[in-house]
Design an enzyme around this catalytic site. Structure first.
Site, PDB file in Angstrom:
ATOM      1  N   PHE A  66       5.923  -2.844  -7.930  1.00 44.12           N
ATOM      2  CA  PHE A  66       5.060  -1.673  -7.969  1.00 44.12           C
ATOM      3  C   PHE A  66       3.632  -2.164  -7.829  1.00 44.12           C
ATOM      4  CE2 PHE A  66       8.899  -0.525 -10.250  1.00 44.12           C
ATOM      5  CZ  PHE A  66       9.251   0.653  -9.599  1.00 44.12           C
ATOM      6  N   PHE A  68       0.483  -3.733  -4.695  1.00 46.07           N
ATOM      7  CA  PHE A  68       0.062  -4.036  -3.333  1.00 46.07           C
ATOM      8  C   PHE A  68      -0.365  -5.500  -3.299  1.00 46.07           C
ATOM      9  CE2 PHE A  68      -0.999   0.466  -3.960  1.00 46.07           C
ATOM     10  CZ  PHE A  68      -0.303   1.042  -2.909  1.00 46.07           C
TER      11      PHE A  68
END
Ligand SMILES: [Cu+2]
Length: 149
Positions: A66, A68
């Site tokens: 979860f 980037f």
């Protein structure tokens, strides 16, 4: 009936006007990548930034449950930034809050778009596609620095 026709005309003209004035683009980039072998992919195994000689930047981003990568992302203001995004797991969103940068990140595909950030500062990158239990924690940061002299 004419009221309905009038509403349709208003909706259509809203789309056309925002497309022309706010740089809203329909998706146009079509490129595939094998989500199962991203770890061996020359580009996506090491997501990050590449600054070209002309000052434009390419940012390769992997969105996965979860987070980037890379995070934070640091770019320069007033230089074109091309984002290239993909996911090894499920569908995610990549929205840079307060800008018109917003794309779906779909396993198997490379989402690509180019934006130029005019205002230096810190921006929140949010996942706007529900991707699992910790979706609400899936945020990143974009830092836009003053243009280098
Ligand atoms: Cu999400």
């Amino acid at each position: 009936m004419w009221a309905a026709v009038g509403l349709l005309a208003i909706f259509l003209s809203t789309i056309l006007v925002t497309a022309a004035t706010d740089a809203v683009h329909p998706p146009s980039h079509m490129e595939t990548v094998d989500p199962g072998t991203l770890a061996n992919n020359l580009e996506f195994a090491n997501p990050g930034l590449t600054v070209r000689p002309d000052g434009s930047t390419i940012v390769t981003v992997v969105a996965q449950m979860f987070s980037f990568a890379p995070d934070p992302i640091e770019v320069s203001a007033n230089r074109p930034v091309t984002f290239r995004l993909t996911s090894p797991d499920v569908m995610h969103g990549f929205e840079i809050v307060g800008t018109n940068a917003n794309a779906m990140v779909i396993p198997g595909y490379v989402s690509q778009f180019t934006v130029t950030f005019k205002n230096p500062g810190e921006y929140i990158i949010g996942c706007n596609e529900y991707c699992g239990l910790m979706h609400h924690n899936m945020v990143g940061k974009l830092i836009v620095r003053e243009e280098p002299k």
